[in-house]
Design an enzyme around this catalytic site. Structure first.
Site, PDB file in Angstrom:
ATOM      1  N   LEU A 193      10.959   1.969   7.007  1.00  0.00           N
ATOM      2  CA  LEU A 193      10.279   2.436   5.801  1.00  0.00           C
ATOM      3  C   LEU A 193      11.034   3.690   5.222  1.00  0.00           C
ATOM      4  CD1 LEU A 193       7.761   1.986   3.720  1.00  0.00           C
ATOM      5  CD2 LEU A 193       6.887   3.567   5.125  1.00  0.00           C
ATOM      6  N   LYS A 215       6.441  -1.559   1.854  1.00  0.00           N
ATOM      7  CA  LYS A 215       5.229  -1.159   2.546  1.00  0.00           C
ATOM      8  C   LYS A 215       3.890  -2.047   2.332  1.00  0.00           C
ATOM      9  CE  LYS A 215       3.261   3.581   3.265  1.00  0.00           C
ATOM     10  NZ  LYS A 215       3.116   3.301   4.775  1.00  0.00           N
ATOM     11  N   TYR A 241       0.674  -1.245   0.168  1.00  0.00           N
ATOM     12  CA  TYR A 241       0.021   0.070   0.128  1.00  0.00           C
ATOM     13  C   TYR A 241       0.823   1.113   0.017  1.00  0.00           C
ATOM     14  CZ  TYR A 241       1.109   0.889   4.991  1.00  0.00           C
ATOM     15  OH  TYR A 241       1.657   1.192   6.229  1.00  0.00           O
ATOM     16  N   GLU A 288      12.452   2.913  13.814  1.00  0.00           N
ATOM     17  CA  GLU A 288      11.333   3.759  13.535  1.00  0.00           C
ATOM     18  C   GLU A 288      10.269   3.775  14.367  1.00  0.00           C
ATOM     19  OE1 GLU A 288       9.568   2.860   9.581  1.00  0.00           O
ATOM     20  OE2 GLU A 288       9.586   0.773   9.966  1.00  0.00           O
TER      21      GLU A 288
HETATM   22  C1  LIG Z   1       6.065   1.986   9.894  1.00  0.00           C
HETATM   23  C2  LIG Z   1       6.262   3.325   9.184  1.00  0.00           C
HETATM   24  N1  LIG Z   1       7.200   4.222   9.164  1.00  0.00           N
HETATM   25  C3  LIG Z   1       7.234   5.418   8.514  1.00  0.00           C
HETATM   26  C4  LIG Z   1       6.180   5.938   8.010  1.00  0.00           C
HETATM   27  C5  LIG Z   1       6.042   7.152   7.325  1.00  0.00           C
HETATM   28  O1  LIG Z   1       6.008   7.176   5.943  1.00  0.00           O
HETATM   29  P1  LIG Z   1       5.648   8.536   4.941  1.00  0.00           P
HETATM   30  O2  LIG Z   1       6.469   9.486   5.570  1.00  0.00           O
HETATM   31  O3  LIG Z   1       5.818   8.196   3.843  1.00  0.00           O
HETATM   32  O4  LIG Z   1       4.304   8.647   5.435  1.00  0.00           O
HETATM   33  C6  LIG Z   1       5.033   5.055   7.871  1.00  0.00           C
HETATM   34  C7  LIG Z   1       3.931   5.720   7.482  1.00  0.00           C
HETATM   35  O5  LIG Z   1       2.979   5.134   7.167  1.00  0.00           O
HETATM   36  C8  LIG Z   1       4.919   3.833   8.572  1.00  0.00           C
HETATM   37  O6  LIG Z   1       3.760   3.120   8.613  1.00  0.00           O
END
Ligand SMILES: Cc1ncc(COP(=O)(O)O)c(C=O)c1O
Length: 286
Positions: free
Chosen positions: A199, A143, A33, A175
């Site tokens: 991520l 993701k 996703y 994270e």
């Molecule tokens: C596990 C994880 N890390 C980091 C992020 C941050 O990603 P982004 O800045 O692309 O929203 C998300 C966002 O969904 C996430 O689920």
């Protein structure tokens, strides 16, 4: 319409949509996703999210049956059907439809879209964090739909009266449950590198680009729990949460030692969002 659901060409109010039971997303979570925020009819950083989405699908050998441009067009079309406001635009693709079997079925993947109202987070407010051992698998750069540890962590966060969980593998901070985490120390912006343990957040990339524009040195390197607790500032970022700072972790006071630098970075990522969408969140106007 205040929210919208889409499935393989059919769309309607989100809460009225249904999907086939044999969709592999339903029993294997076999899909990927992406999601971003939108305001004023503009989906923010859409190309970057679409690129990451195609990359996630490629890493799992999922064939998306449309081009990046076609997906972009569909997302914009669906987004144009909801009322004006602040939204989350979420989409996923699942590896086709068929009776439960581990091996891949033939045929194209399914496309789901969910659009729902959200509020872009107020960058002036402080958040509270807890720490949780990171027991996720070793493909956190993809993701995927498989977010059970993140879901459980988010529940622990709610029960603790906090806003996010910081994952760590032993001493190493990775994270958060649904964001990236960063620290500021001695004028430097420090964030975990984009390896398989995190991520590659798009909001993270925008923070790094903001630092470059502001001549703030960036270190993409691992940092530890003691460094997190000792940081001058602790920030979390995700789409719609551009760079919120924390004032406690596990009930201990953290950050608050570089407020001016923090504000400079937050103002810059907000400026970029306002420029791209032509929309200033209500809290930024006071
Ligand atoms: C596990 C994880 N890390 C980091 C992020 C941050 O990603 P982004 O800045 O692309 O929203 C998300 C966002 O969904 C996430 O689920």
């Amino acid at each position: 319409m205040d929210s919208l659901g889409y499935y393989n060409g059919k769309w309607g109010p989100l809460d009225e949509m249904t999907v086939p039971m044999n969709d592999r997303g339903c029993y294997f979570g076999d899909g990927v996703y992406d999601a971003t925020c939108a305001a004023n009819g503009v989906i923010f950083a859409l190309d970057e999210h679409i690129d990451r989405f195609f990359n996630s699908a490629k890493l799992l050998e999922i064939e998306i049956g449309l081009t990046k441009e076609e997906l972009k067009k569909t997302l914009n079309e669906m987004h144009s059907k909801v009322d004006k406001g602040e939204y989350q635009v979420y989409w996923q693709t699942t590896r086709g439809t068929g009776r439960r079997s581990h091996v891949f079925p033939a045929g194209p993947s399914n496309l789901w879209i969910m659009i729902k109202p959200i509020l872009i987070d107020d960058l002036h407010k402080k958040i509270k964090l807890i720490t949780i051992e990171d027991t996720r698998f070793l493909h956190c750069n993809i993701k995927t739909l498989n977010l059970i540890p993140n879901v459980i962590a988010s529940q622990r966060v709610l029960e603790a009266g906090c806003q996010e969980a910081v994952f760590h593998r032993g001493e190493t901070v990775t994270e958060c449950a649904h964001s990236n985490v960063h620290i500021i120390k001695n004028g430097r912006f420090i964030t975990h590198p984009t390896d398989n343990l995190i991520l590659r957040g798009i909001a993270r990339s925008h923070l790094l680009q903001a630092c470059v524009r502001l001549n703030i040195p960036v270190d993409e390197r691992e940092f530890t729990l003691p460094e997190l607790f000792d940081a001058d500032e602790v920030l979390v970022s995700s789409s719609g949460t551009f760079g919120l700072s924390a004032d406690t972790i596990d009930g201990k006071n953290v950050g608050g030692k570089a407020p001016e630098l923090l504000k400079k970075i937050q103002d810059e990522v907000l400026r970029e969002f306002i420029e791209a969408t032509g929309y200033a969140p209500a809290w930024s106007r006071v």
